[in-house]
Each structure stands twice: as structure tokens, then as C-alpha cells.
Design a protein around this motif. Structure first.
Motif, short mmCIF file in Angstrom:
data_model
loop_
_atom_site.label_atom_id
_atom_site.label_comp_id
_atom_site.label_asym_id
_atom_site.label_seq_id
_atom_site.Cartn_x
_atom_site.Cartn_y
_atom_site.Cartn_z
N SER A 173 0.83 -1.20 0.00
CA SER A 173 0.00 0.00 0.00
C SER A 173 0.86 1.25 0.00
N GLY A 174 0.25 2.35 -0.44
CA GLY A 174 0.95 3.63 -0.43
C GLY A 174 0.79 4.35 0.90
N SER A 175 1.28 5.57 0.95
CA SER A 175 1.22 6.38 2.17
C SER A 175 -0.22 6.77 2.49
N PHE A 176 -0.47 6.98 3.76
CA PHE A 176 -1.72 7.52 4.31
C PHE A 176 -2.86 6.52 4.39
N VAL A 177 -2.68 5.31 3.84
CA VAL A 177 -3.75 4.31 3.86
C VAL A 177 -3.20 2.98 4.36
N ASP A 178 -4.11 2.08 4.76
CA ASP A 178 -3.69 0.73 5.12
C ASP A 178 -4.06 -0.24 3.99
N GLY A 179 -3.94 -1.53 4.27
CA GLY A 179 -4.17 -2.51 3.21
C GLY A 179 -5.61 -2.93 3.02
N SER A 180 -6.53 -2.42 3.83
CA SER A 180 -7.92 -2.88 3.76
C SER A 180 -8.60 -2.56 2.44
N GLY A 181 -8.15 -1.52 1.75
CA GLY A 181 -8.78 -1.14 0.49
C GLY A 181 -8.56 -2.15 -0.63
N TRP A 182 -7.66 -3.12 -0.42
CA TRP A 182 -7.37 -4.12 -1.44
C TRP A 182 -8.25 -5.36 -1.31
N ARG A 183 -9.24 -5.31 -0.43
CA ARG A 183 -10.04 -6.50 -0.15
C ARG A 183 -10.71 -7.07 -1.40
N VAL A 184 -11.32 -6.21 -2.23
CA VAL A 184 -12.03 -6.72 -3.41
C VAL A 184 -11.04 -7.35 -4.39
N ILE A 185 -9.91 -6.71 -4.60
CA ILE A 185 -8.90 -7.29 -5.51
C ILE A 185 -8.38 -8.60 -4.93
N GLU A 197 -4.52 2.70 -19.03
CA GLU A 197 -5.13 3.91 -18.50
C GLU A 197 -6.54 3.59 -17.99
N VAL A 198 -6.82 4.07 -16.78
CA VAL A 198 -8.11 3.82 -16.14
C VAL A 198 -8.69 5.15 -15.71
N LYS A 199 -9.95 5.38 -16.04
CA LYS A 199 -10.61 6.61 -15.61
C LYS A 199 -10.95 6.45 -14.14
N ALA A 200 -10.06 6.96 -13.29
CA ALA A 200 -10.20 6.74 -11.86
C ALA A 200 -9.40 7.78 -11.10
N SER A 201 -9.70 7.85 -9.80
CA SER A 201 -8.96 8.73 -8.89
C SER A 201 -7.67 8.04 -8.48
N HIS A 202 -7.00 8.63 -7.50
CA HIS A 202 -5.76 8.05 -6.99
C HIS A 202 -6.02 6.67 -6.38
N LEU A 203 -7.25 6.43 -5.94
CA LEU A 203 -7.60 5.14 -5.34
C LEU A 203 -8.23 4.22 -6.37
N ALA A 204 -7.58 4.09 -7.52
CA ALA A 204 -8.11 3.28 -8.62
C ALA A 204 -8.32 1.83 -8.20
N TYR A 205 -7.49 1.33 -7.30
CA TYR A 205 -7.62 -0.06 -6.89
C TYR A 205 -8.90 -0.32 -6.10
N ILE A 206 -9.50 0.75 -5.56
CA ILE A 206 -10.79 0.61 -4.86
C ILE A 206 -11.96 0.87 -5.80
N SER A 207 -11.85 1.93 -6.62
CA SER A 207 -12.98 2.30 -7.49
C SER A 207 -13.07 1.45 -8.75
#
Length: 259
Positions: A44-56, A233-243
Motif C-alpha cells: 500500500s501507499g502512504s496515508f492508507v492501510d491494506g484494507s482497500g485491497w479486499r475486493v482485488i 489507462e483507467v478513468k479513476a482517482s488516486h484510489l483506482a484499486y478501490i474504485s
């Protein structure tokens, strides 16, 4: 003449044995070269933990992969790389190493391990040897800068700006929680010059988040091109792995299956 015949027979048997041993030792090496990748390690990157990768995690696990998220202390670049290497050492067989944001620098250094077969960068930073994260970010500033310093040498994203600048394509109730549960980074981490860049000699894949306000899409494109990465290229925010988890998971799967 009778003495020569047994000697010749013994030599022939020895040569046959050596040939058999040689064949036995080369077969595993050839097998290792084609061994399928079943291990995915995510940083994971700065400021976040690994929970956002659950769906992947769930998508890739259903495909038969073993997925591990390398928890980052976010205290220094050395500590983050060490934590990632510890997870890598626990893997049996080849690995695809995935990094988001500042985690791109971590996998670039930790990815020197022989078992790492490919690197996947997701909205990530790819400094070269001798460059720091701060230096690379400063070369092409992001559309918005919500990062704030603290008096004790840490960095965090202004909670009031977290949704708009980091995850504008996510529900606000989710980004609001992420904003108040941040894992602060350190100024020292962003000022440390990286000492290795595995993308110079390992296959690299990259997700470019076109709507990113936290990390310049132009900077992403430049870094990915410099690294010779295969870019999606993905139309997404910095949190592309979540969206956009399906698209990010596909790139990781493609990296694992590339030959």
C-alpha cells in the motif's frame, strides 16, 4: 587386452552415470523457469492501510492466487522495504509485486529479489536510483496538494480535502472514514534517495489513473514510459484499486500470466 576391457566398461558406466546426474540437475532448473506465478504481494501507499485491497484480494484468490498484503510501518523507506522483503521471503515460488502510490518506490527497491518475476505499479511513483519521492513529485506537481506536515516530521492528507483530492470517485462516507483513519507518513521517507530500481530489468506493468488529483497523471505517464512499463489507462482517482478493482486485478493477472 583383458585388463583394458573392464577399464573401458567402467569408464562407460561412469560417463553414463554423470550424464544421468547432469540431466537430473538441469530438469528442475528448466521447470523453475516456466513455473507459473501464484503469489501476489501488495504494498500500500502512504496515508492508507491494506484494507482497500479486499475486493482485488477476493478476485485474485478466486482465480487461484495466494494474495498477501505487506503491512507498511510508514516510518522510513528502509523500514517499508524491509517489511516488504520479509513478506517476500515467506513466499514459496515466483511472485508478482504490486505497489500503489509511494509503494511504487518500495517495490522498486524490494523487487530486486530473484523470486520477483514482475512489478505492477498502480497510480504509483517510480523514482530512479538516486532520486527521492519528493524530488520526483516536485518535477510535475499534482493538480492539488492537500498533504500537510506536522511538527514532529510526519505528513498527512487534510481530512477536509481527502475525498475530492484522493478518492473523488468513491462514496463520501467511505473516504471520510479513510480520512480520519490515516496512517501518517514521514518527511524522511519522501526525502530518502532510492538505492535500487528493479524496473530497469524486470517486466513492469502500470495503471495510470487519468482523474488523479493526488499524483499528476502526466507524471505517472512520464515515469511509466521511462520504465518501459506496459501501461493501462483507467478513468479513476488516486484510489483506482478501490474504485476500479476489476481493471486493476486484470492487469495483475496479466502480469502473472505473461511469458
Amino acid at each position: 587386452m583383458k585388463a583394458i576391457r573392464p577399464l573401458a566398461t567402467a569408464m562407460a558406466l561412469a560417463a553414463s552415470a554423470i550424464s544421468a546426474i547432469s540431466a537430473m540437475t538441469t530438469i528442475p532448473a528448466a521447470h523453475a523457469a516456466t513455473e507459473p506465478v501464484k503469489n501476489i504481494v501488495i504494498v500500500s501507499g502512504s496515508f492508507v492501510d491494506g484494507s482497500g485491497w479486499r475486493v482485488i484480494h477476493d478476485i485474485l484468490t478466486q482465480k487461484g492466487y495466494k494474495v498477501t498484503v505487506a503491512a507498511q510501518p510508514h516510518t522510513s523507506l528502509d523500514d517499508d522495504v524491509a517489511a516488504t522483503r520479509e513478506i517476500l521471503d515467506q513466499q514459496v515460488g515466483p511472485v508478482v509485486l504490486v505497489g500503489h502510490s509511494s509503494g511504487g518506490a518500495v517495490i522498486s527497491a524490494a523487487g530486486e529479489r530473484a523470486k520477483v518475476k514482475a512489478l505492477v505499479y498502480v497510480s504509483a511513483l517510480l523514482p530512479d536510483v538516486g532520486e527521492s519521492l519528493a524530488q520526483v513529485i516536485g518535477s510535475k506537481p499534482a493538480p492539488s496538494n492537500s498533504v500537510r506536515p506536522t511538527q514532529d516530521g510526519h505528513l498527512f492528507v487534510d481530512p477536509a480535502r481527502f475525498h475530492d483530492d484522493v478518492g473523488a470517485d468513491l462514496p463520501e462516507n467511505r473516504t471520510n472514514y479513510m480520512a480520519i483513519s490515516q496512517v501518517p507518513a514521514t518527511v524522511a521517507t519522501f526525502n530518502t534517495q532510492i538505492w535500487a530500481a528493479a524496473w530497469h530489468h524486470k517486466p513492469s506493468y502500470a495503471i495510470l489513473s487519468t482523474e488523479d488529483r493526488a499524483l499528476s497523471p502526466d507524471l505517472q505517464r512520464w515515469m511509466y514510459q521511462r520504465a518501459g512499463a506496459k501501461v493501462t489507462e483507467v478513468k479513476a482517482s488516486h484510489l483506482a484499486y478501490i474504485s476500479q478493482p476489476d481493471q486493476v486485478a486484470k492487469v495483475i493477472d496479466d502480469a502473472a500470466n505473461a511469458r
